[in-house]
Design a protein around this motif. Structure first.
Motif, short mmCIF file in Angstrom:
data_model
loop_
_atom_site.label_atom_id
_atom_site.label_comp_id
_atom_site.label_asym_id
_atom_site.label_seq_id
_atom_site.Cartn_x
_atom_site.Cartn_y
_atom_site.Cartn_z
N THR A 147 0.71 -1.15 0.16
CA THR A 147 0.02 0.01 -0.03
C THR A 147 0.93 1.27 0.02
OG1 THR A 147 0.08 0.42 2.47
CG2 THR A 147 -1.60 -1.50 1.42
N ARG A 148 0.24 2.26 -0.59
CA ARG A 148 1.10 3.53 -0.31
C ARG A 148 1.16 4.09 0.95
NH1 ARG A 148 -2.34 3.48 -4.99
NH2 ARG A 148 -1.39 4.05 -6.80
N HIS A 149 2.41 4.46 1.45
CA HIS A 149 2.32 5.02 2.76
C HIS A 149 1.72 6.30 2.82
CE1 HIS A 149 3.53 5.91 6.82
NE2 HIS A 149 4.52 5.02 6.75
N PRO A 150 0.81 6.67 3.73
CA PRO A 150 -0.03 7.91 3.76
C PRO A 150 0.78 9.09 3.96
CG PRO A 150 -0.51 6.70 5.72
CD PRO A 150 0.03 5.73 4.67
N GLN A 151 1.97 8.80 4.53
CA GLN A 151 2.91 10.00 4.86
C GLN A 151 3.52 10.60 3.70
OE1 GLN A 151 5.88 8.44 7.47
NE2 GLN A 151 7.17 7.46 5.85
N ALA A 152 3.62 9.92 2.48
CA ALA A 152 4.06 10.39 1.27
C ALA A 152 3.38 11.23 0.55
CB ALA A 152 4.75 8.99 0.24
N ARG A 153 1.99 11.02 0.99
CA ARG A 153 0.97 11.92 0.28
C ARG A 153 0.78 11.80 -1.27
NH1 ARG A 153 -1.53 15.45 4.09
NH2 ARG A 153 -2.24 16.77 2.57
N ALA A 154 0.76 10.64 -1.82
CA ALA A 154 1.20 10.30 -3.11
C ALA A 154 0.00 11.14 -3.99
CB ALA A 154 1.13 8.68 -3.33
N TRP A 155 -1.12 11.40 -3.48
CA TRP A 155 -2.20 12.07 -4.12
C TRP A 155 -2.15 13.37 -4.70
CZ3 TRP A 155 -2.49 10.52 0.81
CH2 TRP A 155 -2.59 11.77 1.94
N GLU A 156 -1.07 14.10 -3.92
CA GLU A 156 -0.75 15.46 -4.40
C GLU A 156 -0.22 15.47 -5.55
OE1 GLU A 156 1.60 17.17 -1.28
OE2 GLU A 156 -0.24 17.26 0.20
N ASP A 213 -2.00 3.77 7.62
CA ASP A 213 -0.83 3.55 8.14
C ASP A 213 -0.36 2.57 8.88
OD1 ASP A 213 -1.51 3.65 10.81
OD2 ASP A 213 -1.81 5.65 11.27
N PRO A 214 1.07 2.20 9.11
CA PRO A 214 1.45 1.13 9.31
C PRO A 214 0.47 0.53 10.71
CG PRO A 214 3.14 2.24 8.93
CD PRO A 214 2.15 3.10 8.76
N ALA A 215 0.48 1.34 11.75
CA ALA A 215 -0.18 0.86 12.79
C ALA A 215 -1.61 0.23 12.48
CB ALA A 215 -0.26 2.01 14.01
N GLY A 237 14.16 -4.17 0.25
CA GLY A 237 14.17 -4.43 1.62
C GLY A 237 14.48 -3.18 2.52
N GLY A 238 14.01 -2.11 2.07
CA GLY A 238 14.62 -1.08 3.13
C GLY A 238 13.71 -0.76 4.23
N ALA A 239 14.37 -0.11 5.23
CA ALA A 239 13.54 -0.24 6.49
C ALA A 239 12.17 0.68 6.50
CB ALA A 239 14.31 0.14 7.66
N LEU A 240 11.32 0.38 6.99
CA LEU A 240 9.61 1.22 7.07
C LEU A 240 10.11 2.20 7.85
CD1 LEU A 240 6.92 1.51 5.87
CD2 LEU A 240 6.33 0.01 7.85
N ASP A 241 10.30 3.80 7.43
CA ASP A 241 10.64 4.78 8.20
C ASP A 241 10.34 5.90 7.77
OD1 ASP A 241 12.07 5.50 5.96
OD2 ASP A 241 13.71 4.65 6.49
N ALA A 242 10.34 7.08 8.30
CA ALA A 242 9.77 8.31 8.12
C ALA A 242 9.94 8.80 6.66
CB ALA A 242 10.40 9.42 8.93
N SER A 244 9.75 6.74 3.95
CA SER A 244 8.94 5.55 3.14
C SER A 244 7.79 6.01 2.46
CB SER A 244 8.65 4.37 4.04
OG SER A 244 9.78 3.67 4.67
N ARG A 245 7.88 5.49 1.02
CA ARG A 245 6.59 5.91 0.21
C ARG A 245 5.74 4.53 0.15
NH1 ARG A 245 6.73 10.50 -2.49
NH2 ARG A 245 5.08 9.80 -4.04
N GLU A 246 6.19 3.35 0.44
CA GLU A 246 5.27 2.24 0.31
C GLU A 246 5.30 1.54 1.83
OE1 GLU A 246 3.68 1.21 -2.51
OE2 GLU A 246 4.52 2.40 -3.84
N ILE A 247 4.46 0.84 2.02
CA ILE A 247 4.41 -0.25 3.08
C ILE A 247 4.22 -1.80 2.34
CG2 ILE A 247 3.28 -0.80 5.04
CD1 ILE A 247 2.01 1.70 5.31
N VAL A 248 5.36 -2.32 2.31
CA VAL A 248 5.42 -3.68 1.37
C VAL A 248 5.55 -4.52 2.61
CG1 VAL A 248 6.62 -4.98 -0.06
CG2 VAL A 248 6.82 -2.54 -0.41
N THR A 249 4.26 -5.45 2.62
CA THR A 249 4.09 -6.42 3.70
C THR A 249 4.11 -7.82 3.08
OG1 THR A 249 2.83 -4.83 4.73
CG2 THR A 249 2.40 -7.20 5.32
N VAL A 250 4.98 -8.74 3.92
CA VAL A 250 4.57 -10.20 3.71
C VAL A 250 4.06 -10.68 5.19
CG1 VAL A 250 5.87 -12.27 3.28
CG2 VAL A 250 6.41 -10.42 2.08
N ALA A 251 2.93 -11.19 5.11
CA ALA A 251 2.18 -11.63 6.14
C ALA A 251 1.98 -13.15 6.02
CB ALA A 251 0.93 -10.99 6.55
#
Length: 258
Positions: A147-156, A213-215, A237-242, A244-251
């Motif tokens: 999913t796109r990380h909301p902090q990146a505000r891709a929609w703008e 958001d991730p939480a 494989g980069g860390a999920l941090d401030a 990040s534009r993506e949240i790539v998840t393997v559950a």
């Protein structure tokens, strides 16, 4: 003698949403890091369920690259599936994500690519879809999506200034852009416009996307009975941090009893 059809007023494949999607979003693990990420997971899995498979480009390529296991594509769009069914050695099923509940522990891997997960907007829809996908996985099976990380505000960035010029079937030029209609409660409503070079609008498609958001995402995953195996902020494989534009998840569906 009848005149040639006008490509901008007569029906033509390039204004079809499914055909246009393939033009704008080619699947190529050799070129795109996101495609390469999923290609590695698919190659290692004996059986794969692609939820929101669209036109089937990923599974087409996976089979062409030599995958010998079971490949199943699930999508609610009959026009997209009509293109997917050009390949007959993959199973294609017309259904929403909740349709994955039709299978009971049959897949090593389920995926949702192309930000398809974000089309699940309401909490109830997300919960039902997560439960259905989990049911389709064998114990220990994995569910990978982004999913796109909301902090990146891709929609703008979704505005006519960032329009894409593409060449449609038949060599005819098209211009495609997106515009935001509203942003509220983590849901972005927007529309995409396909036009001729002179600005003549050929089609308008509207949609909503959920930005979690991730939480919030991880809470929904835990509630649905998943364990998070890995979570990244990019495709390498980069860390999920401030940043990040993506949240790539393997559950993972736990290996123990359901």
């Amino acid at each position: 003698m009848p005149s040639d059809p006008d490509p901008y007023t007569d029906p033509h494949p390039y204004v079809d949403a499914a055909a246009l999607y393939d033009l704008l979003n080619p699947w190529d693990p050799d070129l795109y890091p996101g495609d390469r990420f999923y290609a590695g997971l698919l190659a290692a899995a004996g059986s794969v369920l692609d939820v929101g498979c669209g036109t089937g480009a990923m599974l087409h390529r996976t089979r062409a690259d030599g995958h010998r296991g079971r490949l199943v594509g699930l999508d609610p769009d009959p026009d997209a599936l009509a293109r997917a069914r050009r390949r007959t050695d993959v199973e294609w099923v017309e259904a929403a994500a909740t349709g994955a509940a039709a299978w009971d522990g049959e897949f090593d891997l389920a995926v949702m690519t192309g930000h398809a997960f974000q089309f699940l907007v309401a909490d109830e829809e997300i919960r039902a879809s997560l439960a259905a996908v989990r049911a389709a996985l064998r114990p220990g099976g994995r569910f990978a999506f982004e999913t796109r990380h909301p902090q990146a505000r891709a929609w703008e960035e979704w505005n006519p200034a960032n329009a894409a010029d593409v060449t449609g079937p038949g060599g005819r030029p098209l211009r495609v852009w997106h515009q935001v209609d509203s942003v509220a409660g983590g849901v972005v409503a927007f529309h995409g416009t396909t036009a001729a070079p002179d600005g003549t609008v050929l089609r308008v498609d509207r949609a909503e996307l959920r930005f979690l958001d991730p939480a919030a995402l991880n809470s929904l995953l835990a509630e649905a009975g998943y364990e998070i195996e890995a979570q990244y902020g990019d495709w390498v494989g980069g860390a999920l941090d401030a940043a990040s534009r993506e949240i790539v998840t393997v559950a993972r569906r736990p290996a123990g009893p359901a």
